[in-house]
Design a protein around this motif. Structure first.
Motif, PDB file in Angstrom:
ATOM      1  N   ILE A   1       0.095  -1.221   0.273  1.00  0.00           N
ATOM      2  CA  ILE A   1      -0.217   0.084  -0.186  1.00  0.00           C
ATOM      3  C   ILE A   1       1.162   1.372  -0.010  1.00  0.00           C
ATOM      4  CG2 ILE A   1      -2.049  -1.113   1.538  1.00  0.00           C
ATOM      5  CD1 ILE A   1      -1.189   0.392   3.670  1.00  0.00           C
ATOM      6  N   GLY A   2       2.353   0.945  -0.391  1.00  0.00           N
ATOM      7  CA  GLY A   2       2.891   2.316  -0.165  1.00  0.00           C
ATOM      8  C   GLY A   2       2.986   3.409   0.542  1.00  0.00           C
ATOM      9  N   LEU A   3       3.004   2.383   1.940  1.00  0.00           N
ATOM     10  CA  LEU A   3       2.945   3.403   3.524  1.00  0.00           C
ATOM     11  C   LEU A   3       4.070   3.906   4.285  1.00  0.00           C
ATOM     12  CD1 LEU A   3       1.035   4.143   5.967  1.00  0.00           C
ATOM     13  CD2 LEU A   3       1.499   2.252   6.710  1.00  0.00           C
ATOM     14  N   HIS A   4       3.869   4.859   3.940  1.00  0.00           N
ATOM     15  CA  HIS A   4       4.989   5.761   4.385  1.00  0.00           C
ATOM     16  C   HIS A   4       4.557   7.077   5.893  1.00  0.00           C
ATOM     17  CE1 HIS A   4       7.368   5.904   0.772  1.00  0.00           C
ATOM     18  NE2 HIS A   4       5.382   5.477   0.460  1.00  0.00           N
ATOM     19  N   MET A   5       4.704   6.621   7.404  1.00  0.00           N
ATOM     20  CA  MET A   5       4.450   6.532   8.680  1.00  0.00           C
ATOM     21  C   MET A   5       5.566   7.900   8.614  1.00  0.00           C
ATOM     22  SD  MET A   5       1.552   5.725   8.993  1.00  0.00           S
ATOM     23  CE  MET A   5       1.128   6.915  10.895  1.00  0.00           C
ATOM     24  N   THR A   6       5.053   9.291   8.234  1.00  0.00           N
ATOM     25  CA  THR A   6       6.657  10.420   8.164  1.00  0.00           C
ATOM     26  C   THR A   6       5.987  11.111   9.665  1.00  0.00           C
ATOM     27  OG1 THR A   6       5.198  11.915   6.895  1.00  0.00           O
ATOM     28  CG2 THR A   6       6.965  10.155   6.206  1.00  0.00           C
ATOM     29  N   SER A   7       5.626  10.805  10.594  1.00  0.00           N
ATOM     30  CA  SER A   7       4.599  12.077  11.353  1.00  0.00           C
ATOM     31  C   SER A   7       4.143  13.591  10.703  1.00  0.00           C
ATOM     32  CB  SER A   7       5.790  12.181  12.231  1.00  0.00           C
ATOM     33  OG  SER A   7       7.375  12.736  11.655  1.00  0.00           O
ATOM     34  N   GLY A   8       4.159  14.393  11.259  1.00  0.00           N
ATOM     35  CA  GLY A   8       3.046  15.461  10.691  1.00  0.00           C
ATOM     36  C   GLY A   8       3.576  16.590  11.729  1.00  0.00           C
ATOM     37  N   LEU A   9       3.731  18.114  11.044  1.00  0.00           N
ATOM     38  CA  LEU A   9       3.015  18.863  11.683  1.00  0.00           C
ATOM     39  C   LEU A   9       2.403  19.479  11.461  1.00  0.00           C
ATOM     40  CD1 LEU A   9       7.295  20.483  11.210  1.00  0.00           C
ATOM     41  CD2 LEU A   9       5.787  19.940  13.843  1.00  0.00           C
ATOM     42  N   MET A  10       1.304  20.516  12.348  1.00  0.00           N
ATOM     43  CA  MET A  10       0.481  21.468  11.845  1.00  0.00           C
ATOM     44  C   MET A  10       0.811  22.806  12.392  1.00  0.00           C
ATOM     45  SD  MET A  10      -2.949  19.348  13.592  1.00  0.00           S
ATOM     46  CE  MET A  10      -3.945  20.616  13.154  1.00  0.00           C
ATOM     47  N   LEU A  11       1.043  23.669  11.772  1.00  0.00           N
ATOM     48  CA  LEU A  11       1.993  25.286  11.665  1.00  0.00           C
ATOM     49  C   LEU A  11       1.036  25.809  11.960  1.00  0.00           C
ATOM     50  CD1 LEU A  11       4.253  24.704   9.075  1.00  0.00           C
ATOM     51  CD2 LEU A  11       5.027  24.060  11.142  1.00  0.00           C
ATOM     52  N   ALA A  12       1.576  26.821  12.974  1.00  0.00           N
ATOM     53  CA  ALA A  12       0.292  28.665  13.372  1.00  0.00           C
ATOM     54  C   ALA A  12       1.266  29.494  12.832  1.00  0.00           C
ATOM     55  CB  ALA A  12       0.348  28.076  14.805  1.00  0.00           C
ATOM     56  N   ALA A  13       0.837  30.373  12.116  1.00  0.00           N
ATOM     57  CA  ALA A  13       1.452  31.789  11.388  1.00  0.00           C
ATOM     58  C   ALA A  13       1.180  32.498  12.647  1.00  0.00           C
ATOM     59  CB  ALA A  13       1.286  32.303  10.550  1.00  0.00           C
ATOM     60  N   THR A  14       0.411  32.530  14.231  1.00  0.00           N
ATOM     61  CA  THR A  14      -0.521  33.583  14.053  1.00  0.00           C
ATOM     62  C   THR A  14      -1.495  32.271  15.793  1.00  0.00           C
ATOM     63  OG1 THR A  14      -2.879  33.069  14.355  1.00  0.00           O
ATOM     64  CG2 THR A  14      -1.872  34.399  12.321  1.00  0.00           C
ATOM     65  N   THR A  15      -1.361  34.193  16.497  1.00  0.00           N
ATOM     66  CA  THR A  15      -1.750  33.979  17.691  1.00  0.00           C
ATOM     67  C   THR A  15      -2.621  33.251  18.407  1.00  0.00           C
ATOM     68  OG1 THR A  15      -1.838  35.445  18.631  1.00  0.00           O
ATOM     69  CG2 THR A  15       0.397  35.028  19.065  1.00  0.00           C
ATOM     70  N   GLU A  16      -3.175  33.255  17.321  1.00  0.00           N
ATOM     71  CA  GLU A  16      -5.107  32.915  17.765  1.00  0.00           C
ATOM     72  C   GLU A  16      -5.185  31.479  16.614  1.00  0.00           C
ATOM     73  OE1 GLU A  16      -5.156  37.127  17.185  1.00  0.00           O
ATOM     74  OE2 GLU A  16      -4.179  35.861  15.998  1.00  0.00           O
ATOM     75  N   ARG A  17      -4.028  31.349  15.926  1.00  0.00           N
ATOM     76  CA  ARG A  17      -4.264  29.786  15.453  1.00  0.00           C
ATOM     77  C   ARG A  17      -3.155  29.078  16.568  1.00  0.00           C
ATOM     78  NH1 ARG A  17      -6.534  26.778  11.705  1.00  0.00           N
ATOM     79  NH2 ARG A  17      -6.773  28.854   9.719  1.00  0.00           N
ATOM     80  N   PHE A  18      -2.556  29.615  17.394  1.00  0.00           N
ATOM     81  CA  PHE A  18      -1.760  28.470  18.359  1.00  0.00           C
ATOM     82  C   PHE A  18      -2.958  28.869  19.352  1.00  0.00           C
ATOM     83  CE2 PHE A  18       2.326  28.437  20.680  1.00  0.00           C
ATOM     84  CZ  PHE A  18       2.559  27.289  20.175  1.00  0.00           C
ATOM     85  N   ASP A  19      -3.790  29.663  19.249  1.00  0.00           N
ATOM     86  CA  ASP A  19      -4.235  29.098  20.289  1.00  0.00           C
ATOM     87  C   ASP A  19      -5.631  27.569  19.923  1.00  0.00           C
ATOM     88  OD1 ASP A  19      -3.854  30.836  22.640  1.00  0.00           O
ATOM     89  OD2 ASP A  19      -5.170  32.585  21.357  1.00  0.00           O
ATOM     90  N   TRP A  20      -5.691  27.623  18.923  1.00  0.00           N
ATOM     91  CA  TRP A  20      -6.653  26.824  19.002  1.00  0.00           C
ATOM     92  C   TRP A  20      -6.026  25.280  18.275  1.00  0.00           C
ATOM     93  CZ3 TRP A  20      -5.845  23.681  13.913  1.00  0.00           C
ATOM     94  CH2 TRP A  20      -7.076  23.558  13.306  1.00  0.00           C
TER      95      TRP A  20
END
Length: 808
Positions: free
Chosen positions: A82-101
């Motif tokens: 199935i071509g599985l690539h478990m690379t892990s991941g990042l969710m990025l925040a460019a603002t403080t409001e996004r970081f709060d979320w």
């Protein structure tokens, strides 16, 4: 081709193949999948193949976690790579409001065992050196992310299902569906006909057309979705050689893009603001393994941000641009489950995140078909969360809005404008003129709060511009009298000579006598809560049931599935054919008394009494009950009388200082009473004892109601959880739901709902904790925006603990 089978699954994408596999995994091997072309021929083949476990709804997140964990199993069982690539991941925040979320999102996963962590922008850069750390505030690291081969994964499901006995017929187009009198189906194809018990619509891009074969207009729309693949990038090659790892999957919410490694280059995709529906009226049957025209200009603004956030892309050549259609529902969640009003016709469509959710959808639907229950709380994905208001045009407007906002912050107090206003009541203009700020619930415009002139809703994770106004509304109710509209509640009329016996079987409560009301939990076979109602006995053959508006189709499906065959019971969802108002507060009886010659004293009209009577000149149904926990009345009337009744109540209440209040003030008031609500405190995860409703479950009544045995077993065992109320030492933000509850520093429970209880002046959280520690007063903490705040158990209601106010 077989002539008879148990289940026909229509559609050979990842979702259809997952459903087929799960049916066989659980023992139903006499099943068939029909695909008009080749497997993956709709949206699946051109998907980017990303997957992750994080979701804003913890119940959906559990199904996503199941999906990701399933992949190794089907790869090994099928022998298909199935071509599985478990690379892990990042969710990025460019603002403080996004970081709060992100902080709130991360907190939701803690009690479910989530392993994601909050990290700094510099730490994110060290993990993913293609990004510019100066562009970001912080990030979330998730070890359970990656990507796979859509073709291989779909075939792994299919091969596993065939290994278990399923059959798959390719190049077999379904042309019509006909249900026979015995409930079985004729599935008519261009290769012949198959008779079956169950039909599953997993047709993806053609799910709408398959639905139309049975007279159903599903709220689903395809959108064009673009991503690009770069030429080889030296930065990627160097990282791979240096670390021996692939670059991880990244979602840049503020840039509205996602990226991952693709061979020696990178893949970048976007959910652009300037979005385009594809084939909005009818999907052509001739469409197949083909792509749509490239249109990079449409995503230029998103790409510019992406190239700034990930500077290495500025020097990369573009090797390929993929533009293909994907299907979405109005809120972006799948449409799963049995379709109301049909026998054994199942939906498994609009699964936009097919490789994150496809396994969970297949699991839930297979459970549902075989056992009659999905085995999980899947209301967020239930096809019955939409009513007939979700028309083609409504769907088009809401899907476009949802797609363009997929990476945007949705604040807890934010109401989206798409497809509004649609449903309104006769007093909509009067409420609007009084400053009402509306929310849309089940398509209906419902007042949330009343804004003073010059004040608007400012969207925030913290207390906002509505705070003081909502506080004033709530305090007026406690001190004098308030009026709110209740038309958004669901209303059902049950009638017929068999109605009492049927309701005695459907509901767990002791049915009220004529002229009385009762609180009525409804359980499934496993004894879990699937409804909480107020039931009123109007004349022993006519019962009025009031419940949650968002669950109207959900509950009607359950009711209709259990109606007796002899025609002795009739049930009707009254919708806006019956509208409502409610007044509450210590002066509410005085207002009612001015409008009728009848005696409305406590002796004549006690708590939980109901009467058909006139208010002024208008015939109404008046019940002495209020969700505020105060003295109050619910008033129901035909819509043509609502304006008159509204004006009459406001005029009669003027001398007592009557004022309007909305749902946010109602929330503050019900928190003071620790009253629960459907889909938060009361849902199929919990038994009535755990939810604090056991006193309304009549285990001693003669009727064998649904879930009775399971409820008895819960009583004997004590269950595992308890619903409790906590006072939180909040600062400038209150809980909104799903935050973790800790005890002595360890996460032990979760918040179901809460907010600020304005009349009491405290911040409240309601949630579930293990029964063993449920009566401990101190040692609690509740996480809000990344900070664990001290909390204290509130064993008694903050307001009117003995119930004397609402009963006197």
């Amino acid at each position: 081709m077989k002539s008879h089978t148990r289940v026909v699954v229509i559609g050979g994408g990842v979702v259809g193949c997952s459903v087929l596999y799960h049916l066989t995994k659980f023992g139903w091997t006499d099943v068939v999948l029909l695909e008009r072309s080749e497997l993956t021929s709709g949206s699946t083949w051109h998907a980017a193949g990303g997957m992750h476990t994080i979701n804003g709804d913890p119940n959906v997140a559990k199904l996503q976690k199941y999906t990701v964990e399933l992949y190794k199993e089907i790869e090994e069982y099928s022998g298909q790579d199935i071509g599985l690539h478990m690379t892990s991941g990042l969710m990025l925040a460019a603002t403080t409001e996004r970081f709060d979320w992100m902080k709130s999102l991360l907190a939701k996963g803690k009690y479910a065992g989530g392993e994601a962590t909050l990290i700094s922008a510099q730490e994110a850069y060290e993990m993913m050196p293609l990004l510019d750390p100066k562009q970001f505030v912080g990030a979330v690291f998730d070890p359970h992310e990656g990507h796979l081969d859509p073709y291989g994964t779909t075939h792994a499901y299919a091969k596993s299902a065939k290994k278990n006995g399923a059959e798959i017929y390719l190049h077999t187009k379904v042309e019509d569906l006909v249900q026979l009198e015995d409930g079985t189906w004729r599935v008519i194809t261009d290769k012949g006909e198959i008779r079956c018990e169950h039909v599953v619509n997993a047709a993806g891009l053609w799910a709408r057309e398959v639905g139309r074969m049975v007279g159903l207009e599903l709220p689903v729309l395809a959108m064009e979705h673009m991503y690009l693949i770069t030429e080889d990038m030296p930065e990627v090659i160097d990282f791979n050689k240096t670390t021996g790892k692939e670059l991880m999957h990244c979602v840049d919410f503020d840039g509205e893009i996602y990226i991952r490694q693709e061979r020696n280059g990178m893949l970048m995709g976007t959910y652009e603001k300037d979005c385009r529906p594809w084939s909005p009226i009818e999907t052509p049957w001739t469409f197949g393994h083909e792509l749509l025209a490239e249109d990079l200009e449409r995503i230029t603004s998103e790409l510019e941000i992406g190239f700034r956030h990930f500077p290495a892309f500025n020097n990369a050549g573009i090797k390929k641009i993929i533009n293909g259609p994907f299907t979405f529902s109005p809120d972006g969640n799948p449409l799963v489950g049995p379709v109301r009003g049909m026998t054994n016709f199942w939906s498994a469509c609009a699964v936009m995140a097919g490789f994150s959710q496809g396994g969970g959808v297949g699991l839930a639907l297979a459970n549902w078909i075989i056992d009659g229950d999905p085995g999980f709380d899947v209301f967020a994905m239930d096809v019955c969360r939409y009513g007939d208001y979700a028309t083609l045009a409504y769907t088009n407007a809401k899907v476009r809005e949802n797609y363009s906002r997929r990476f945007s912050i949705r604040y807890p107090n934010e109401e989206l404008p798409g497809a509004r206003p649609l449903l309104t009541t006769p007093i909509y203009d009067k409420l609007k003129a009084a400053g009402a700020v509306f929310g849309a619930s089940y398509g209906l415009e419902t007042p949330l709060w009343f804004a003073p002139e010059g004040v608007e809703d400012a969207f925030s994770w913290r207390r906002s511009t509505d705070f003081e106004a909502v506080g004033r509304e709530a305090k007026v109710v406690r001190e004098s009298v308030g009026l709110m509209e209740t038309s958004g509640f669901a209303k059902y009329m049950v009638s017929g000579e068999g109605s009492r016996a049927w309701l005695d079987h459907m509901l767990a409560c002791k049915l009220p006598e004529v002229g009385r009301m009762a609180l009525a939990p409804m359980l499934n076979d496993a004894g879990k809560l699937i409804g909480d109602f107020t039931i009123a006995n109007l004349d022993d053959e006519d019962f009025l049931i009031i419940g949650s508006g968002i669950a109207e189709d959900y509950h009607m499906r359950w009711f209709e599935q259990h109606l007796p065959d002899d025609g002795s019971v009739d049930i009707e969802a009254l919708n806006l054919n019956l509208v409502g108002l409610s007044i509450a507060g210590p002066k509410s009886r005085d207002v009612i008394a001015k409008l009728t010659h009848l005696d409305v004293s406590d002796a004549a009209l006690p708590f939980m009494a109901i009467r058909e009577m006139d208010l002024g000149m208008a015939p109404v149904i008046l019940g002495r009950v209020s969700y505020t926990g105060d003295l109050g009345y619910e008033i129901w009337m035909r819509p043509e009388y609502q304006r008159y009744v509204f004006d009459t109540l406001m005029e009669a209440g003027a001398e007592f200082g009557i004022s309007l209040f909305g749902l946010r003030a109602l929330n503050a008031l019900r928190l003071e009473k620790s009253f629960g609500s459907w889909s938060r405190e009361y849902r199929p995860l919990y038994g009535p004892l755990e939810a604090g409703l056991s006193r309304f479950v009549a285990l001693k009544k003669e009727a064998s109601f649904i879930g009775k045995q399971a409820a008895l077993e819960e009583k004997l065992s004590g269950g595992t959880l308890r619903l409790r109320t906590f006072i939180v030492e909040a600062k400038d933000a209150d809980v909104i739901g799903d935050e973790p509850i800790s005890y002595n520093g360890e996460v032990r429970g979760w918040v179901t709902s809460g907010g600020f209880a304005h009349p009491s002046g405290v911040s409240v959280a309601i949630g579930y904790v293990p029964k063993e520690i449920a009566d401990e007063i101190d040692g609690w903490g509740v996480e809000i925006l990344g900070e664990i705040l001290p909390a204290r158990l509130q064993p008694l209601s903050l307001f009117d603990a003995n119930g004397s106010r609402m009963r006197s």
